[in-house]
Scaffold this motif. Structure first.
Motif, PDB file in Angstrom:
ATOM      1  N   ARG A 177       0.833  -1.213   0.000  1.00 25.52           N
ATOM      2  CA  ARG A 177       0.000   0.000   0.000  1.00 25.52           C
ATOM      3  C   ARG A 177       0.863   1.257   0.000  1.00 25.52           C
ATOM      4  O   ARG A 177       0.565   2.226  -0.695  1.00 25.52           O
ATOM      5  CB  ARG A 177      -0.934   0.002   1.217  1.00 25.52           C
ATOM      6  CG  ARG A 177      -2.163  -0.876   1.051  1.00 25.52           C
ATOM      7  CD  ARG A 177      -3.185  -0.593   2.148  1.00 25.52           C
ATOM      8  NE  ARG A 177      -2.730  -1.079   3.434  1.00 25.52           N
ATOM      9  CZ  ARG A 177      -2.997  -2.295   3.896  1.00 25.52           C
ATOM     10  NH1 ARG A 177      -3.673  -3.146   3.170  1.00 25.52           N
ATOM     11  NH2 ARG A 177      -2.574  -2.665   5.102  1.00 25.52           N
ATOM     12  N   ARG A 178       1.936   1.223   0.794  1.00 27.82           N
ATOM     13  CA  ARG A 178       2.822   2.385   0.842  1.00 27.82           C
ATOM     14  C   ARG A 178       3.515   2.597  -0.504  1.00 27.82           C
ATOM     15  O   ARG A 178       3.722   3.730  -0.936  1.00 27.82           O
ATOM     16  CB  ARG A 178       3.873   2.207   1.946  1.00 27.82           C
ATOM     17  CG  ARG A 178       3.337   2.359   3.355  1.00 27.82           C
ATOM     18  CD  ARG A 178       3.021   3.817   3.674  1.00 27.82           C
ATOM     19  NE  ARG A 178       4.195   4.642   3.532  1.00 27.82           N
ATOM     20  CZ  ARG A 178       5.061   4.892   4.503  1.00 27.82           C
ATOM     21  NH1 ARG A 178       4.866   4.362   5.703  1.00 27.82           N
ATOM     22  NH2 ARG A 178       6.102   5.671   4.305  1.00 27.82           N
ATOM     23  N   ALA A 179       3.885   1.505  -1.153  1.00 30.61           N
ATOM     24  CA  ALA A 179       4.524   1.605  -2.465  1.00 30.61           C
ATOM     25  C   ALA A 179       3.570   2.227  -3.471  1.00 30.61           C
ATOM     26  O   ALA A 179       3.952   3.093  -4.267  1.00 30.61           O
ATOM     27  CB  ALA A 179       4.968   0.226  -2.946  1.00 30.61           C
ATOM     28  N   GLN A 180       2.313   1.815  -3.428  1.00 34.54           N
ATOM     29  CA  GLN A 180       1.322   2.344  -4.357  1.00 34.54           C
ATOM     30  C   GLN A 180       1.125   3.843  -4.164  1.00 34.54           C
ATOM     31  O   GLN A 180       1.056   4.607  -5.127  1.00 34.54           O
ATOM     32  CB  GLN A 180      -0.009   1.610  -4.166  1.00 34.54           C
ATOM     33  CG  GLN A 180      -1.082   1.999  -5.171  1.00 34.54           C
ATOM     34  CD  GLN A 180      -2.353   1.188  -5.000  1.00 34.54           C
ATOM     35  OE1 GLN A 180      -2.557   0.554  -3.962  1.00 34.54           O
ATOM     36  NE2 GLN A 180      -3.213   1.186  -5.998  1.00 34.54           N
ATOM     37  N   SER A 181       1.063   4.273  -2.903  1.00 34.78           N
ATOM     38  CA  SER A 181       0.855   5.698  -2.632  1.00 34.78           C
ATOM     39  C   SER A 181       2.079   6.531  -2.977  1.00 34.78           C
ATOM     40  O   SER A 181       1.968   7.719  -3.246  1.00 34.78           O
ATOM     41  CB  SER A 181       0.478   5.903  -1.161  1.00 34.78           C
ATOM     42  OG  SER A 181       1.548   5.529  -0.318  1.00 34.78           O
ATOM     43  N   SER A 182       3.258   5.893  -2.986  1.00 29.93           N
ATOM     44  CA  SER A 182       4.490   6.620  -3.294  1.00 29.93           C
ATOM     45  C   SER A 182       4.768   6.705  -4.783  1.00 29.93           C
ATOM     46  O   SER A 182       5.656   7.444  -5.216  1.00 29.93           O
ATOM     47  CB  SER A 182       5.685   5.945  -2.607  1.00 29.93           C
ATOM     48  OG  SER A 182       5.990   4.707  -3.220  1.00 29.93           O
ATOM     49  N   GLY A 183       4.010   5.923  -5.572  1.00 29.46           N
ATOM     50  CA  GLY A 183       4.242   5.923  -7.015  1.00 29.46           C
ATOM     51  C   GLY A 183       5.401   5.031  -7.436  1.00 29.46           C
ATOM     52  O   GLY A 183       5.807   5.049  -8.600  1.00 29.46           O
ATOM     53  N   MET A 184       5.941   4.236  -6.500  1.00 30.46           N
ATOM     54  CA  MET A 184       7.044   3.327  -6.804  1.00 30.46           C
ATOM     55  C   MET A 184       6.509   1.900  -6.925  1.00 30.46           C
ATOM     56  O   MET A 184       5.441   1.576  -6.402  1.00 30.46           O
ATOM     57  CB  MET A 184       8.110   3.384  -5.708  1.00 30.46           C
ATOM     58  CG  MET A 184       8.713   4.758  -5.490  1.00 30.46           C
ATOM     59  SD  MET A 184       9.764   4.832  -3.999  1.00 30.46           S
ATOM     60  CE  MET A 184      11.112   3.766  -4.474  1.00 30.46           C
ATOM     61  N   SER A 185       7.275   1.060  -7.608  1.00 25.94           N
ATOM     62  CA  SER A 185       6.910  -0.350  -7.662  1.00 25.94           C
ATOM     63  C   SER A 185       7.199  -0.965  -6.297  1.00 25.94           C
ATOM     64  O   SER A 185       8.056  -0.469  -5.554  1.00 25.94           O
ATOM     65  CB  SER A 185       7.715  -1.077  -8.733  1.00 25.94           C
ATOM     66  OG  SER A 185       9.071  -1.214  -8.336  1.00 25.94           O
ATOM     67  N   PRO A 186       6.506  -2.056  -5.938  1.00 24.68           N
ATOM     68  CA  PRO A 186       6.773  -2.685  -4.634  1.00 24.68           C
ATOM     69  C   PRO A 186       8.238  -3.050  -4.451  1.00 24.68           C
ATOM     70  O   PRO A 186       8.798  -2.887  -3.359  1.00 24.68           O
ATOM     71  CB  PRO A 186       5.877  -3.927  -4.665  1.00 24.68           C
ATOM     72  CG  PRO A 186       4.734  -3.543  -5.556  1.00 24.68           C
ATOM     73  CD  PRO A 186       5.354  -2.678  -6.618  1.00 24.68           C
ATOM     74  N   GLN A 203      13.226  -2.037  -1.688  1.00 24.10           N
ATOM     75  CA  GLN A 203      14.672  -1.832  -1.716  1.00 24.10           C
ATOM     76  C   GLN A 203      15.051  -0.538  -1.016  1.00 24.10           C
ATOM     77  O   GLN A 203      16.014  -0.484  -0.241  1.00 24.10           O
ATOM     78  CB  GLN A 203      15.178  -1.811  -3.166  1.00 24.10           C
ATOM     79  CG  GLN A 203      16.694  -1.660  -3.280  1.00 24.10           C
ATOM     80  CD  GLN A 203      17.176  -1.687  -4.717  1.00 24.10           C
ATOM     81  OE1 GLN A 203      16.412  -1.943  -5.635  1.00 24.10           O
ATOM     82  NE2 GLN A 203      18.454  -1.413  -4.919  1.00 24.10           N
ATOM     83  N   ALA A 204      14.275   0.527  -1.287  1.00 23.66           N
ATOM     84  CA  ALA A 204      14.556   1.822  -0.651  1.00 23.66           C
ATOM     85  C   ALA A 204      14.378   1.728   0.866  1.00 23.66           C
ATOM     86  O   ALA A 204      15.154   2.319   1.634  1.00 23.66           O
ATOM     87  CB  ALA A 204      13.635   2.896  -1.229  1.00 23.66           C
ATOM     88  N   VAL A 205      13.365   0.979   1.309  1.00 24.92           N
ATOM     89  CA  VAL A 205      13.109   0.827   2.739  1.00 24.92           C
ATOM     90  C   VAL A 205      14.266   0.091   3.416  1.00 24.92           C
ATOM     91  O   VAL A 205      14.750   0.509   4.474  1.00 24.92           O
ATOM     92  CB  VAL A 205      11.782   0.070   2.972  1.00 24.92           C
ATOM     93  CG1 VAL A 205      11.667  -0.383   4.424  1.00 24.92           C
ATOM     94  CG2 VAL A 205      10.600   0.960   2.609  1.00 24.92           C
ATOM     95  N   VAL A 206      14.714  -0.997   2.786  1.00 23.89           N
ATOM     96  CA  VAL A 206      15.797  -1.788   3.372  1.00 23.89           C
ATOM     97  C   VAL A 206      17.098  -0.991   3.402  1.00 23.89           C
ATOM     98  O   VAL A 206      17.792  -0.925   4.423  1.00 23.89           O
ATOM     99  CB  VAL A 206      15.994  -3.098   2.588  1.00 23.89           C
ATOM    100  CG1 VAL A 206      17.242  -3.829   3.084  1.00 23.89           C
ATOM    101  CG2 VAL A 206      14.765  -3.993   2.725  1.00 23.89           C
ATOM    102  N   GLU A 207      17.422  -0.337   2.276  1.00 24.20           N
ATOM    103  CA  GLU A 207      18.667   0.432   2.202  1.00 24.20           C
ATOM    104  C   GLU A 207      18.660   1.609   3.170  1.00 24.20           C
ATOM    105  O   GLU A 207      19.709   2.007   3.673  1.00 24.20           O
ATOM    106  CB  GLU A 207      18.884   0.928   0.771  1.00 24.20           C
ATOM    107  CG  GLU A 207      19.216  -0.186  -0.222  1.00 24.20           C
ATOM    108  CD  GLU A 207      19.384   0.324  -1.640  1.00 24.20           C
ATOM    109  OE1 GLU A 207      19.092   1.529  -1.873  1.00 24.20           O
ATOM    110  OE2 GLU A 207      19.797  -0.464  -2.511  1.00 24.20           O
ATOM    111  N   GLY A 208      17.484   2.173   3.410  1.00 22.07           N
ATOM    112  CA  GLY A 208      17.383   3.307   4.329  1.00 22.07           C
ATOM    113  C   GLY A 208      17.207   2.899   5.780  1.00 22.07           C
ATOM    114  O   GLY A 208      17.058   3.752   6.656  1.00 22.07           O
TER     115      GLY A 208
END
Length: 472
Positions: free
Chosen positions: A380-389, A394-399
């Protein structure tokens, strides 16, 4: 190592730590090794300089400083664990004593999570709007759909309300045409209020080729907030024609064969939306009722940081994307900067209190987050951010943001637990049955970021029309 905790207030403590010098041996060794790699001494190979030579050439003080800097984070963390504290943010450390080969003593002041007592919340009762769909609601929805399928055709007459005019605009301030004050071929529906104040009166009654001049305050661009002389020239006038409300329209605008079937589908969709809105309203009111039951002290530094973060996001992201600055936004809202700061502080404080309370509920109710729940939330967060899951994950893990997402889901479950135990009635006095799906979808947003998100969404709604005026 000895440590003691002094409570300065409900959200701040001072740690006093004393460390025998022998416990700094590893850090001292690391300090000599690091200095060895950084300096050169004639007659010695790099990295092979004896400790006594380093002391003589560079001073024992430099070694001690390096050793203390290396040891402090670990010593502080040990003291935090020994005191069973939940620190917030970085500590303010002060070295009070450093005796070579004897003792290191320091203090560390840090904000902590306050201790919160969760009371019995089963008696919470709130009232929400009734999820009723009136015929007028269906009529409005169908009319909006009808508007989407309206057609336009150029007419040879004066422009009137509801017509679509294609216009050229030129804005002057102090007699000079602004660099960003010229727009050509702009389509505008008279009466929509989507452009400059005063343009409706200016273009009404003009035929193609007609020109008018009016004064309006610019809401965006280089001269935002200033009065400008705007010249508008009408290129074409087009009449809007709405389709007939019949079965043919239903077949064109929907998957249904008859107008009545389309209306019933609209009624069903509206009822689902009202139920969804009802669940959201219930959660907001239950949360407010829960916060009223609990005394939650807020660390001042944390509050200041949260206010600054929210202000930065609003000014540099939400307003920036709309071409507005803070001064223009405040003028549009008819607010002073003091009013704005006070509201921002209130929102930030509520957000922090919400997170503290829901986190405590997670612990009290022993709520866990499953991998499936985390994955669903991530989607759901990916969808609202306009990014693919995959990109978002990947961004969540790296950050290093996985714990943050887990916290969001857990707090959502905590709020859902309170909502389930509360009594929710509508304005007709009927008990509302909120299904789990609506609760889980909405509850996840009720954390620290909830208040800022609500404020940002409100800002976007209020500023949307103003942003459309920038071209002029």
């Amino acid at each position: 190592m000895k440590s003691a905790v002094e409570t300065l207030n409900p959200t701040r403590v001072r740690l006093t730590v004393e460390v025998p010098f022998e416990e700094l041996k590893d850090s001292l060794d690391a300090a000599y090794k690091k200095i060895n790699q950084q300096v050169t001494v004639p007659g010695f190979r790099k990295g092979k300089i004896p400790a006594r030579v380093i002391d003589q050439r560079f001073g024992r003080g430099a070694v001690l400083e390096e050793a203390v800097n290396d040891a402090l984070p670990k010593l502080y963390q040990s003291a935090v664990e020994e005191g069973e504290l939940n620190p917030l943010g970085q500590p303010e450390v002060d070295i009070t004593e450093l005796k070579d080969n004897e003792l290191l003593a320091f203090t560390a002041e840090v904000d902590i999570r306050p201790e919160i007592e969760i009371p019995d919340y089963s008696g919470i009762e709130v009232e929400v709007d009734a999820a009723e769909v009136a015929d007028e609601d269906v009529d409005k929805a169908v009319e909006q759909l009808r508007e989407r399928f309206a057609s336009t055709s150029v007419v040879e007459r004066a422009a009137a309300e509801g017509d679509v005019v294609k216009v050229d605009l030129e804005a002057k301030v102090d007699g000079e045409v602004l660099e960003d004050g010229v727009a050509q071929g702009v389509d505008y529906t008279i009466g929509s209020g989507e452009l400059l104040d005063g343009i409706d009166d200016a273009v009404t009654g003009l035929e193609a080729g007609g020109t008018a001049t009016f004064t309006s305050e610019l809401k965006g661009g280089s001269a935002a907030g200033q009065e400008a002389e705007v010249t508008v020239t009408v290129e074409t006038v087009s009449a809007r024609e709405l389709p007939e409300l019949d079965d043919e329209f239903a077949q064109m605008a929907s998957e249904f064969d008859t107008l009545e079937e389309m209306r019933e589908d609209s009624r069903k969709r509206l009822a689902e939306q009202k139920k969804y809105d009802q669940a959201t309203q219930a959660q907001e009111k239950v949360l407010d009722a829960l916060l009223e039951l609990i005394e939650v002290p807020v660390p001042e530094k944390l509050l200041q940081d949260e206010v600054e973060t929210r202000k930065h996001n609003l000014v540099n992201h939400q307003l920036g994307q709309l071409g507005l600055d803070l001064a223009s936004y405040l003028k549009m809202q008819d607010k002073t900067e003091e009013d704005f700061e006070a509201e921002l502080k209130e929102q930030a404080e509520k957000g922090i209190r919400t997170q503290f309370v829901l986190d405590e509920l997670v612990n009290k109710e022993k709520l866990n987050v499953s991998q499936e729940e985390l994955t669903e939330h991530l989607m759901r967060r990916a969808q609202s951010s306009g990014m693919s899951p995959d990109q978002f994950a990947q961004a969540v893990v790296e950050g290093g943001q996985v714990p943050m997402l887990v916290g969001e889901v857990a707090r959502g479950k905590a709020l859902a637990t309170v909502v389930e135990s509360a009594t929710v009635k509508d304005t007709n006095g009927e008990v509302v049955d909120l299904d789990d799906e609506d609760e889980s979808e909405n509850a996840e947003s009720d954390e620290t970021s909830t208040e800022s998100a609500d404020a940002e969404a409100e800002t976007k709604d209020e500023a949307k029309d103003e942003a459309k005026k920038e071209d002029a």
